[in-house]
Design a protein around this motif. Structure first.
Motif, PDB file in Angstrom:
ATOM      1  N   UNK A 210       2.635   0.034  15.249  1.00 56.96           N
ATOM      2  CA  UNK A 210       2.686  -0.928  14.144  1.00 56.96           C
ATOM      3  C   UNK A 210       1.320  -1.031  13.472  1.00 56.96           C
ATOM      4  N   UNK A 211       0.277  -1.159  14.265  1.00 59.60           N
ATOM      5  CA  UNK A 211      -1.084  -1.256  13.707  1.00 59.60           C
ATOM      6  C   UNK A 211      -1.459   0.025  12.968  1.00 59.60           C
ATOM      7  N   UNK A 212      -1.088   1.172  13.529  1.00 57.05           N
ATOM      8  CA  UNK A 212      -1.395   2.440  12.865  1.00 57.05           C
ATOM      9  C   UNK A 212      -0.685   2.519  11.512  1.00 57.05           C
ATOM     10  N   UNK A 213       0.621   2.231  11.480  1.00 55.83           N
ATOM     11  CA  UNK A 213       1.385   2.297  10.229  1.00 55.83           C
ATOM     12  C   UNK A 213       0.849   1.300   9.203  1.00 55.83           C
ATOM     13  N   UNK A 214       0.527   0.087   9.634  1.00 57.85           N
ATOM     14  CA  UNK A 214      -0.028  -0.918   8.720  1.00 57.85           C
ATOM     15  C   UNK A 214      -1.343  -0.436   8.126  1.00 57.85           C
ATOM     16  N   UNK A 215      -2.181   0.183   8.954  1.00 58.72           N
ATOM     17  CA  UNK A 215      -3.455   0.706   8.467  1.00 58.72           C
ATOM     18  C   UNK A 215      -3.264   1.803   7.432  1.00 58.72           C
ATOM     19  N   UNK A 216      -2.287   2.676   7.664  1.00 58.81           N
ATOM     20  CA  UNK A 216      -1.997   3.754   6.711  1.00 58.81           C
ATOM     21  C   UNK A 216      -1.539   3.163   5.382  1.00 58.81           C
ATOM     22  N   UNK A 217      -0.669   2.177   5.445  1.00 61.89           N
ATOM     23  CA  UNK A 217      -0.135   1.559   4.225  1.00 61.89           C
ATOM     24  C   UNK A 217      -1.229   0.796   3.476  1.00 61.89           C
ATOM     25  N   UNK A 218      -1.984  -0.013   4.177  1.00 59.57           N
ATOM     26  CA  UNK A 218      -3.034  -0.820   3.538  1.00 59.57           C
ATOM     27  C   UNK A 218      -4.156   0.047   2.992  1.00 59.57           C
ATOM     28  N   UNK A 219      -4.431   1.160   3.652  1.00 57.52           N
ATOM     29  CA  UNK A 219      -5.525   2.019   3.235  1.00 57.52           C
ATOM     30  C   UNK A 219      -5.167   3.034   2.159  1.00 57.52           C
ATOM     31  N   UNK A 220      -3.899   3.050   1.733  1.00 55.94           N
ATOM     32  CA  UNK A 220      -3.472   4.052   0.757  1.00 55.94           C
ATOM     33  C   UNK A 220      -3.979   3.696  -0.637  1.00 55.94           C
ATOM     34  N   UNK A 221      -4.543   4.680  -1.317  1.00 55.18           N
ATOM     35  CA  UNK A 221      -5.049   4.505  -2.675  1.00 55.18           C
ATOM     36  C   UNK A 221      -4.161   5.279  -3.643  1.00 55.18           C
ATOM     37  N   UNK A 222      -3.638   4.572  -4.623  1.00 53.25           N
ATOM     38  CA  UNK A 222      -2.852   5.231  -5.673  1.00 53.25           C
ATOM     39  C   UNK A 222      -3.818   5.832  -6.672  1.00 53.25           C
TER      40      UNK A 222
ATOM     41  N   UNK B  13      -3.079   8.291  -9.052  1.00 57.47           N
ATOM     42  CA  UNK B  13      -2.500   8.695 -10.332  1.00 57.47           C
ATOM     43  C   UNK B  13      -1.458   7.659 -10.741  1.00 57.47           C
ATOM     44  N   UNK B  14      -1.806   6.801 -11.697  1.00 59.97           N
ATOM     45  CA  UNK B  14      -0.907   5.723 -12.111  1.00 59.97           C
ATOM     46  C   UNK B  14       0.398   6.238 -12.705  1.00 59.97           C
ATOM     47  N   UNK B  15       0.420   7.459 -13.192  1.00 61.53           N
ATOM     48  CA  UNK B  15       1.620   8.012 -13.805  1.00 61.53           C
ATOM     49  C   UNK B  15       2.571   8.639 -12.780  1.00 61.53           C
ATOM     50  N   UNK B  16       2.090   8.860 -11.588  1.00 59.03           N
ATOM     51  CA  UNK B  16       2.907   9.483 -10.546  1.00 59.03           C
ATOM     52  C   UNK B  16       3.547   8.394  -9.684  1.00 59.03           C
ATOM     53  N   UNK B  17       4.797   8.085  -9.972  1.00 61.19           N
ATOM     54  CA  UNK B  17       5.504   7.032  -9.248  1.00 61.19           C
ATOM     55  C   UNK B  17       5.907   7.447  -7.842  1.00 61.19           C
ATOM     56  N   UNK B  18       5.803   8.731  -7.529  1.00 58.68           N
ATOM     57  CA  UNK B  18       6.257   9.230  -6.242  1.00 58.68           C
ATOM     58  C   UNK B  18       5.161   9.297  -5.187  1.00 58.68           C
ATOM     59  N   UNK B  19       3.981   8.813  -5.499  1.00 54.32           N
ATOM     60  CA  UNK B  19       2.904   8.791  -4.515  1.00 54.32           C
ATOM     61  C   UNK B  19       3.301   7.848  -3.385  1.00 54.32           C
ATOM     62  N   UNK B  20       2.917   8.216  -2.180  1.00 55.34           N
ATOM     63  CA  UNK B  20       3.175   7.325  -1.063  1.00 55.34           C
ATOM     64  C   UNK B  20       2.237   7.677   0.085  1.00 55.34           C
ATOM     65  N   UNK B  21       1.970   6.710   0.932  1.00 56.02           N
ATOM     66  CA  UNK B  21       1.127   7.013   2.089  1.00 56.02           C
ATOM     67  C   UNK B  21       1.832   7.982   3.032  1.00 56.02           C
ATOM     68  N   UNK B  22       1.069   8.673   3.836  1.00 57.73           N
ATOM     69  CA  UNK B  22       1.649   9.650   4.753  1.00 57.73           C
ATOM     70  C   UNK B  22       2.188   8.923   5.984  1.00 57.73           C
ATOM     71  N   UNK B  23       3.476   8.617   5.922  1.00 60.09           N
ATOM     72  CA  UNK B  23       4.181   7.987   7.035  1.00 60.09           C
ATOM     73  C   UNK B  23       5.091   9.022   7.681  1.00 60.09           C
ATOM     74  N   UNK B  24       5.554   8.762   8.889  1.00 61.80           N
ATOM     75  CA  UNK B  24       6.377   9.774   9.561  1.00 61.80           C
ATOM     76  C   UNK B  24       7.703  10.002   8.852  1.00 61.80           C
ATOM     77  N   UNK B  25       8.192  11.220   8.976  1.00 64.14           N
ATOM     78  CA  UNK B  25       9.493  11.562   8.413  1.00 64.14           C
ATOM     79  C   UNK B  25      10.616  11.103   9.339  1.00 64.14           C
TER      80      UNK B  25
END
Length: 114
Positions: free
Chosen positions: A46-58, A60-72
């Motif tokens: 949980x802490x690892x996933x939260x860190x990945x999400x909180x630390x993700x920087x967008x 390219x504002x035009x790219x709506x498909x950007x996302x943090x690297x979470x497990x498949x």
């Protein structure tokens, strides 16, 4: 000795690899845990996933498909003592991003209990 769940990160090349691996695991008693809420995972994940999400920087504002690297995919045993966290790495031409990912998930040797 600790009762903390064991967590194994599985890095694979493409979607077909995940399909066969997760299918084999389900056939052998593992449960698919991919779409569960964050607070239902072990605390360390949980802490690892939260860190990945909180630390993700967008970047390219035009790219709506950007996302943090979470497990498949995520699979666990019935008793939730062993977890497999699957990441698609995109093939052997992605060496730099794979190396970067490995550095993110590496556990310092000082964190290993003896």
């Amino acid at each position: 000795m600790t009762d903390a769940p064991q967590i194994l990160f599985v890095l694979y090349e493409g979607k077909h690899d995940a399909a066969i691996l997760t299918r084999l695991l389900r056939e052998n008693g593992f449960k698919n845990y991919t779409d569960k809420s964050l607070n239902s995972f072990p605390e360390r994940l949980t802490k690892y996933f939260e860190g990945v999400i909180k630390g993700f920087t967008y970047e390219d504002e035009l790219n709506l498909y950007q996302r943090p690297q979470l497990p498949n995919h995520v699979c666990t045993t019935e008793d939730k003592a062993f977890w497999l966290v699957f990441y698609e790495m995109g093939g052997d031409k992605q060496k730099e991003s794979c190396h970067s990912f490995l550095q993110k998930i590496a556990i310092p040797e000082s964190d290993f209990s003896t």
